[in-house]
Design an enzyme around this catalytic site. Structure first.
Site, PDB file in Angstrom:
ATOM      1  N   SER A 105       2.718  -1.087   4.623  1.00  8.05           N
ATOM      2  CA  SER A 105       4.201  -1.840   4.589  1.00  8.05           C
ATOM      3  C   SER A 105       5.000  -0.682   5.579  1.00  8.05           C
ATOM      4  O   SER A 105       6.310  -1.217   5.839  1.00  8.05           O
ATOM      5  CB  SER A 105       4.549  -0.975   3.408  1.00  8.05           C
ATOM      6  OG  SER A 105       4.001   0.260   3.701  1.00  8.05           O
ATOM      7  N   LYS A 161      10.065   4.314  10.044  1.00  8.91           N
ATOM      8  CA  LYS A 161       9.940   4.057   8.845  1.00  8.91           C
ATOM      9  C   LYS A 161      11.143   4.501   8.040  1.00  8.91           C
ATOM     10  O   LYS A 161      11.174   5.402   7.278  1.00  8.91           O
ATOM     11  CB  LYS A 161       8.633   3.680   7.524  1.00  8.91           C
ATOM     12  CG  LYS A 161       8.419   3.314   6.750  1.00  8.91           C
ATOM     13  CD  LYS A 161       7.238   3.249   6.366  1.00  8.91           C
ATOM     14  CE  LYS A 161       6.952   2.194   5.061  1.00  8.91           C
ATOM     15  NZ  LYS A 161       5.248   2.098   4.613  1.00  8.91           N
ATOM     16  N   SER A 206      -1.251   1.681   4.414  1.00  7.50           N
ATOM     17  CA  SER A 206      -0.140   1.576   5.571  1.00  7.50           C
ATOM     18  C   SER A 206       0.676   1.623   6.349  1.00  7.50           C
ATOM     19  O   SER A 206       0.805   1.908   7.656  1.00  7.50           O
ATOM     20  CB  SER A 206       0.786   1.297   4.595  1.00  7.50           C
ATOM     21  OG  SER A 206       1.253   1.029   3.120  1.00  7.50           O
TER      22      SER A 206
END
Length: 598
Positions: free
Chosen positions: A154, A80, A178
């Protein structure tokens, strides 16, 4: 030799098997992943996509590592883009914020040391602020199964990279859910370790006191394999703390909400039915069920965005937002700026801290030796619906997740069938920080059943039946020493494609000795009379690997039948009786972990 066809569902055990049989090389795998990333470019998975020039040094490094000693040798993973990878820009999905780190994030460094191959940096809801996967100037990440639906945030990019066959596992982050919501929406397992169990050094903070690095994969075994490399105190991380490695065991009870839950979105009714089916499956696990008041968790979760904790996000990013007007995504800036409200003064922070501490006390009492199970999400939305109503749709997605880190809980999100065609449903198991083993044990038991969707409750779907029929033949293996989790020879189990099943113990018929070897090894000897129960672990190993594994065991050890406490017998490590003459008797310890603790 015939080369293996590379499936879209990449698993660590499959890759190990193909590497060891020389049916696939890491280089060939990376070439395929790069091609897939180009073919799926319109899904907006990557910010810095896989590139051979960037990846080649990590491939070259594999030649210096012994696969038997590098548990993640050749396993590709996505990162990420709020987690640092040395030499690659970290954007947090905001080009104006971007910087290029000179060193890896703590968790990335550990995974590379274990032989894993970093692929690139994935998309996210900007500054990890959102649970929908649509809040990025790099584009809305599409759901891996239904492109018109949200992917979850996210950590949208890392989840879809795994679900789409572009990584075997991926790192996300989790402050409010998330690391779990995208797992549920893309039919994955998402593991959120306890706060501080994995280092957050090198992670762009959202709420630094609550942030966790998480992992997405296709199985519980794979997320725990990653955990084995990532876990541990980091000397340069102020939030790091010692949390023992999970030792899977069953909880004393499962806690379920006693009042009906609210569901939302396009498939609210289908999600409600899928939850009922999951509850029915939980009730069949032969673990006591207690129905509890879930308002405690809702009230704790409300503190995150309806209290002063939102000011922690502003403390981390407010200076950048003020200095770069218009640089951030509009809805993201609106949320971040809410943290600067005058009402969030020092007094309000302390009042909320005191309130939260009471919630933590209540949660500790309620969840002692127990696991709480909730839907990971209460529904889902199309990407168009989120665009039209970005705030309330996002709030709904966190309804059953926001409480987790505030209450210092660990969490494991697992698939639980489909709510509708190509629309996955998932549940999350929560436990106290020190009880990660409980969520692992209960989730393994749940996954071992036949998860029924709302449409197929009461029986396995044809897809599940086909998958079961195609599964390789396996055998259970009982290990009682250096092959247990955390010990040096665990790597041999992993290299054979074995997966941990449970902790157990022998029947009360065994003697345990400490052999005079270097390093010291245990010898398990069955007695005609007397003896005691000895703690051990039960693993599952592919039969095709079992013969070679057994043949390599040096005398006086070998593989024989080990009788367990329930009277069943499984193959496992035993010792020839003659070796006891020169060995120390350690039967009274109850097991090797007490003789040679980690």
């Amino acid at each position: 030799m015939k080369k293996a066809e590379i499936p879209r569902e990449l698993s660590i055990s499959w890759l190990r098997d193909k590497y060891s049989n020389q049916e696939l090389t890491p280089q060939e795998l990376i070439i395929e992943i790069i091609q897939r990333s180009k073919e799926d470019a319109d899904m907006n998975i990557w910010i810095t996509p896989p590139d051979m020039e960037m990846i080649q040094p990590y491939l070259d490094r594999l030649t210096t590592l012994n696969p038997a000693e590098a548990p993640l040798w050749g396993i590709p993973f996505a990162i990420k883009d709020n987690i640092d990878l040395a030499g690659v820009p970290t954007t947090a999905a905001c080009a104006e914020y971007a910087y290029t780190p000179i060193e890896n994030a703590g968790v990335v460094e550990r995974l590379i040391a274990a032989g894993a191959i970093p692929l690139g940096k994935t998309n996210l809801d900007q500054f990890a602020t959102g649970l929908v996967g649509t809040r990025s100037p790099y584009g809305e990440t599409h759901n891996a199964l239904r492109p018109e639906m949200i992917s979850g945030g996210s950590s949208s990019g890392p989840a879809v990279a795994v679900a789409g066959g572009q990584a075997a596992f991926a790192l996300g982050t989790d402050t409010a859910g998330s690391g779990r919501v995208p797992a549920a929406l893309n039919r994955l397992v998402g593991f959120k370790p306890s706060l501080g169990a994995w280092p957050t050094k090198g992670v762009v903070p959202a709420c630094a006191s609550l942030d966790c690095v998480t992992v997405f994969a296709h199985s519980i075994a794979d997320v725990l394999a990653v955990d084995g490399a990532a876990r541990g105190v980091h000397d340069d991380d102020p939030w790091s703390r010692k949390v023992p490695m999970p030792q899977a065991k069953l909880p004393a009870k499962i806690c379920l909400p006693k009042d009906p839950l609210g569901f939302y979105g396009t498939y609210a009714d289908e999600y409600s039915s899928a939850w009922d089916a999951a509850v029915a499956q939980l009730q069949n696990l032969n673990i006591p069920i207690e129905y509890v008041d879930a308002q405690l968790f809702a009230q704790a979760g409300a503190i995150l965005y309806e209290g002063p904790w939102v000011a922690e996000r502003w403390a981390a990013l407010g200076g950048f937002i003020d200095a770069h007007p218009g640089a951030s995504f509009p809805v993201t800036e609106k949320i971040l700026r809410s943290g600067s409200a005058a009402e969030y003064d020092a007094a309000s922070v302390f009042a909320a801290m005191h309130k939260l501490q009471q919630f933590k006390l209540e949660a500790r009492k309620l969840l002692k030796d127990s696991v709480l199970v909730m839907p990971t999400c209460g529904g889902t939305w199309t990407r168009e619906q989120v665009r039209l109503d970005p705030i309330s749709t996002n709030r709904d997605m966190g309804r059953y997740t926001n409480h987790c880190n505030l209450l210092d809980l660990c969490a494991l999100a697992v698939p639980a069938g489909d709510a509708a065609p190509s629309t996955p449903f998932g549940i999350t198991l929560f436990a106290l920080a020190e009880d990660e083993g409980l969520i692992c044990g209960a989730a393994e038991l749940f996954a071992a059943g036949s998860p029924a969707s709302a449409e197929t409750a009461g029986g396995s779907s044809s897809k599940q039946a086909a998958a079961s029929a195609a599964a390789p033949a396996t055998t259970l293996v009982a290990v009682c020493g250096l092959h247990m989790r955390g010990y040096p020879l665990e790597k041999q189990m992993q290299s054979c494609g074995a997966r941990f099943i449970r902790e157990d113990e022998t029947a009360a018929k065994y003697r345990l000795v400490k052999l005079a070897t270097t390093p010291a090894k245990p010898g398990l000897i069955k007695q005609q009379e007397g003896g005691a129960p000895i703690q051990l672990e039960v693993w599952e190993m592919p039969l095709e690997a079992f013969g070679g594994f057994a043949a390599a065991i040096p005398a006086p050890l070998g593989i024989g039948k080990v009788e367990l406490r329930d009277g069943s017998e499984v193959p496992g490590f035993v010792c020839e009786a003659y070796a006891a003459a020169d060995a120390e008797d350690v039967t009274s310890s109850g097991g090797w972990r007490h003789v040679m603790p980690l």
